[in-house]
Motif scaffolding. Structure first.
Motif, short mmCIF file in Angstrom:
data_model
loop_
_atom_site.label_atom_id
_atom_site.label_comp_id
_atom_site.label_asym_id
_atom_site.label_seq_id
_atom_site.Cartn_x
_atom_site.Cartn_y
_atom_site.Cartn_z
N LEU A 315 0.82 -1.20 0.00
CA LEU A 315 0.00 0.00 0.00
C LEU A 315 0.87 1.27 0.00
O LEU A 315 1.90 1.30 0.67
CB LEU A 315 -0.88 -0.04 1.25
CG LEU A 315 -2.26 0.62 1.24
CD1 LEU A 315 -3.06 0.28 0.00
CD2 LEU A 315 -3.01 0.20 2.49
N TYR A 316 0.43 2.28 -0.73
CA TYR A 316 1.04 3.62 -0.79
C TYR A 316 2.36 3.67 -1.55
O TYR A 316 3.02 4.71 -1.56
CB TYR A 316 1.25 4.23 0.61
CG TYR A 316 0.05 4.12 1.51
CD1 TYR A 316 -1.21 4.50 1.04
CD2 TYR A 316 0.16 3.63 2.80
CE1 TYR A 316 -2.32 4.39 1.86
CE2 TYR A 316 -0.95 3.51 3.62
CZ TYR A 316 -2.19 3.90 3.14
OH TYR A 316 -3.28 3.79 3.96
N LEU A 317 2.77 2.55 -2.16
CA LEU A 317 4.07 2.57 -2.86
C LEU A 317 3.87 2.64 -4.36
O LEU A 317 2.97 2.03 -4.92
CB LEU A 317 4.87 1.31 -2.53
CG LEU A 317 5.64 1.30 -1.24
CD1 LEU A 317 6.68 0.20 -1.29
CD2 LEU A 317 6.31 2.62 -0.96
N ASP A 318 4.80 3.35 -4.98
CA ASP A 318 4.89 3.40 -6.43
C ASP A 318 5.69 2.16 -6.86
O ASP A 318 6.83 1.97 -6.41
CB ASP A 318 5.62 4.72 -6.76
CG ASP A 318 5.86 4.91 -8.23
OD1 ASP A 318 6.02 3.91 -8.94
OD2 ASP A 318 5.90 6.07 -8.65
N GLY A 319 5.08 1.30 -7.68
CA GLY A 319 5.73 0.05 -8.05
C GLY A 319 7.08 0.27 -8.74
O GLY A 319 8.04 -0.47 -8.50
N GLU A 320 7.13 1.32 -9.56
CA GLU A 320 8.37 1.60 -10.28
C GLU A 320 9.49 1.99 -9.31
O GLU A 320 10.63 1.53 -9.44
CB GLU A 320 8.13 2.73 -11.30
CG GLU A 320 9.32 2.98 -12.20
CD GLU A 320 9.04 4.08 -13.22
OE1 GLU A 320 8.02 4.79 -13.08
OE2 GLU A 320 9.84 4.22 -14.14
N ALA A 321 9.13 2.80 -8.31
CA ALA A 321 10.13 3.22 -7.32
C ALA A 321 10.65 2.01 -6.55
O ALA A 321 11.85 1.90 -6.26
CB ALA A 321 9.52 4.25 -6.38
N LEU A 322 9.75 1.09 -6.23
CA LEU A 322 10.15 -0.11 -5.48
C LEU A 322 11.07 -0.99 -6.33
O LEU A 322 12.07 -1.52 -5.85
CB LEU A 322 8.90 -0.87 -5.02
CG LEU A 322 9.12 -2.11 -4.16
CD1 LEU A 322 10.03 -1.81 -2.97
CD2 LEU A 322 7.79 -2.66 -3.66
N LEU A 323 10.72 -1.13 -7.62
CA LEU A 323 11.58 -1.92 -8.51
C LEU A 323 12.98 -1.32 -8.61
O LEU A 323 13.99 -2.03 -8.57
CB LEU A 323 10.95 -1.98 -9.91
CG LEU A 323 10.35 -3.32 -10.32
CD1 LEU A 323 9.32 -3.80 -9.32
CD2 LEU A 323 9.74 -3.24 -11.70
N MET A 353 -8.88 -9.54 -10.40
CA MET A 353 -8.97 -10.16 -9.08
C MET A 353 -9.47 -9.18 -8.02
O MET A 353 -9.86 -9.59 -6.93
CB MET A 353 -7.58 -10.68 -8.66
CG MET A 353 -7.07 -11.83 -9.53
SD MET A 353 -5.28 -12.10 -9.32
CE MET A 353 -5.23 -12.68 -7.62
N GLY A 354 -9.41 -7.87 -8.35
CA GLY A 354 -9.82 -6.86 -7.38
C GLY A 354 -8.81 -6.67 -6.26
O GLY A 354 -9.17 -6.27 -5.16
N VAL A 355 -7.55 -6.96 -6.53
CA VAL A 355 -6.51 -6.76 -5.51
C VAL A 355 -5.73 -5.49 -5.83
O VAL A 355 -5.72 -5.01 -6.96
CB VAL A 355 -5.56 -7.97 -5.39
CG1 VAL A 355 -6.33 -9.20 -4.96
CG2 VAL A 355 -4.83 -8.22 -6.70
N LEU A 356 -5.06 -4.98 -4.81
CA LEU A 356 -4.30 -3.73 -4.95
C LEU A 356 -3.31 -3.85 -6.11
O LEU A 356 -2.58 -4.83 -6.20
CB LEU A 356 -3.55 -3.49 -3.63
CG LEU A 356 -2.95 -2.10 -3.44
CD1 LEU A 356 -4.06 -1.08 -3.25
CD2 LEU A 356 -2.01 -2.10 -2.24
N SER A 357 -3.28 -2.83 -6.98
CA SER A 357 -2.38 -2.93 -8.13
C SER A 357 -1.13 -2.07 -7.98
O SER A 357 -0.12 -2.34 -8.61
CB SER A 357 -3.12 -2.54 -9.41
OG SER A 357 -3.26 -1.14 -9.51
N HIS A 358 -1.18 -1.03 -7.12
CA HIS A 358 0.06 -0.24 -6.98
C HIS A 358 1.01 -0.93 -5.99
O HIS A 358 0.60 -1.81 -5.24
CB HIS A 358 -0.25 1.22 -6.62
CG HIS A 358 -0.82 1.46 -5.27
ND1 HIS A 358 -2.09 1.95 -5.07
CD2 HIS A 358 -0.30 1.28 -4.04
CE1 HIS A 358 -2.31 2.08 -3.78
NE2 HIS A 358 -1.24 1.67 -3.13
N ASN B 50 -9.87 0.49 -9.13
CA ASN B 50 -9.49 -0.76 -8.49
C ASN B 50 -8.83 -0.53 -7.13
O ASN B 50 -9.14 -1.19 -6.13
CB ASN B 50 -8.52 -1.51 -9.42
CG ASN B 50 -8.09 -2.84 -8.86
OD1 ASN B 50 -8.88 -3.76 -8.77
ND2 ASN B 50 -6.83 -2.93 -8.46
N ASP B 51 -7.90 0.43 -7.08
CA ASP B 51 -7.07 0.57 -5.87
C ASP B 51 -7.81 1.24 -4.72
O ASP B 51 -7.52 0.95 -3.55
CB ASP B 51 -5.78 1.31 -6.22
CG ASP B 51 -4.80 0.41 -6.97
OD1 ASP B 51 -5.21 -0.72 -7.32
OD2 ASP B 51 -3.65 0.81 -7.20
#
Lengths: 394, 78
Positions: A315-323, A353-358, B50-51
């Motif tokens: 939660l609250y994270l930018d996926g690109e930043a984490l990568l 799936m309705g799960v968090l995507s970020h 979604n989020d």
């Protein structure tokens, strides 16, 4: 620790640079993206070198080097057929997994006029083909999945029994979240309805047994430790399908096909032991991430899943930043977050799936992955996530 | 639940922001409202629909629907 030679670098044109030297971390690089492409299996490397030496001629010609090339191609086809337990004349090689899907869809008799049924979480290659089918006036029926990423079997049964359905597509297991599909039941529904079933088994072949009941099977060599640029298409006898002319993407090179077949045979032989080794490592990731990273959602079926793949969203994270943060620490992983995709749309799989995507991370292991690497990843992850959240002010 | 505080308050305008920024803004704003209040979030990032739902599920808050395109309502339940 393996060094992944990925091409020319600072050392000069044409001189391979070990992957580990391309990251700033003092630690050796850890490659956790086998679902995109596993490191080349050593057996494939040997087979590739031998076939480059011995199989350079056109196998269709009528002289001695051509006959030798033909023998190599026939042996590769036989090895693939034996490993997948199919007939040799049911096996086709294509230029990629994508091309295999396109050849499969393009060759089914009457598919252009038929209704297509597919799960909502098929690979984007299938979904793009479905988009084109609709643009051409065809009809498609996407079947939803539940929160764990498992296809809704009641909806699937109803969909394949609709009038006019000429094709159904269901992946064996999700490349994004690892959930294994109820393929036997889905195949039984297709058999009842007389609908050919296309199974994209790219993430299963060479790792877990391929489910029974399919009409057309798709695989991709680089997912099982073969070279890139080789797709496999298997079409069961009796399925109303003829190879499209020309084959989409063209024919793969013979040495690559030989290496792909060698890698498949080796990977399939090692698969039970590898699954038994990797599945507990994935369990360790699932449990430790949930326990040590606050506000995280570990995604996908915890038990009915591929042995080597796990996905979670922070939660609250930018996926690109984490990568990028993980890359700086020497970990190569993948993400389904929108900021990491070329379209800036979130993964259709996570959305379905309705799960968090970020803040999404996919870790996929392979035969060179070790428990020590996993432990180091798990030790570093909570601090990296906390640091990025602090930067974002949460 | 406080019966008098169930109507929508001032919308939270996150249009033009990429995810996760609308979700971060929602997480900051909602605790400032009383339990039972409804916050409308305006967000046009393709991941927002979604989020925001997923955030509500993970944090035990109520997703109260999407009354218009790019608009989402969340009720504070705890």
């Amino acid at each position: 620790m393996a060094e992944y030679r990925i091409g020319a670098g600072a050392g000069g044109l044409g001189r391979p640079v070990p992957y580990r030297r391309m990251v700033s971390s003092a630690q050796p690089a850890v490659y956790f993206d086998a679902a995109a492409g596993a490191p080349l299996h050593p057996v494939a490397r040997q087979a590739l070198a031998a076939a480059l030496e011995d199989g350079w001629a056109d196998p269709a010609k009528l002289y001695a080097p051509a006959r030798r090339a033909r023998q190599l191609l026939d042996a590769a086809r036989a090895a693939v057929a034996e490993t997948l337990r199919v007939r040799e004349d049911e096996v086709y090689f294509t230029g990629s997994g994508t091309a295999a899907v396109q050849a499969a869809l393009g060759g089914v008799t009457g598919a252009d006029r038929a209704v297509w049924v597919h799960s909502a979480i098929e690979h984007s290659v299938v979904l793009h083909a479905a988009d084109r089918h609709r643009a051409d006036g065809g009809e498609t029926v996407p079947v939803p999945v539940d929160r764990l990423g498992r296809v809704d079997l009641a909806a699937w049964r109803a969909a394949v029994h609709r009038p006019g359905v000429g094709l159904a597509a269901l992946l064996s297991a999700s490349h994004e979240v690892g959930t294994v599909q109820p393929a036997a039941a889905a195949a039984a529904a297709c058999a009842e309805a007389g609908v050919p079933l296309l199974v994209d088994a790219a993430q299963s072949i060479g790792r877990v047994p391929v489910p029974a009941g399919w009409s057309i099977l798709i695989g991709s060599a680089r997912k099982w430790g073969g070279p890139s640029g080789v797709g496999v298409l298997v079409v069961r006898k009796g399925v109303p399908w003829s190879p499209p002319e020309p084959l989409p993407g063209g024919q793969p090179g013979l040495p690559a096909v030989v290496a792909a077949a060698a890698a498949l045979r080796a990977a399939a032989g090692e698969a039970p032991a590898e699954a038994a080794r990797l599945a507990p490592l994935v369990d360790r990731i699932r449990a430790t991430v949930a326990a040590t990273v606050p506000d995280v959602e570990v995604v996908g079926d915890p038990t009915d899943r591929l042995p080597h793949l796990v996905t979670f969203s922070c939660l609250y994270l930018d996926g690109e930043a984490l990568l990028h943060a993980l890359d700086r620490r020497g970990f190569a992983v993948s993400s389904g977050s929108s900021c990491t995709s070329s379209t800036l749309r979130p993964s259709h799989v996570l959305e379905a799936m309705g799960v968090l995507s970020h803040g999404n991370v996919r870790v996929s292991l392979h035969r060179e992955s070790t428990g020590e690497q996993v432990d180091r990843f798990l030790a570093e992850l909570p601090g990296l996530v906390a640091g990025l959240r602090a930067e974002a002010g949460v | 639940m406080t019966g008098s505080m169930t109507g929508p308050t001032e919308p939270l305008d996150c249009r033009g922001q990429r995810c996760p920024l609308p979700v971060i803004a929602l997480a900051r704003r909602l605790p400032e409202l009383p339990v039972g209040a409804v916050l409308r979030v305006l967000a046009d990032d393709p991941a927002a629909a979604n989020d925001i739902r997923a955030w509500c599920r993970m944090r035990g808050q109520e997703f109260a629907g999407s009354p218009a395109p790019d608009a989402y309502e969340v009720r504070r339940t705890r």
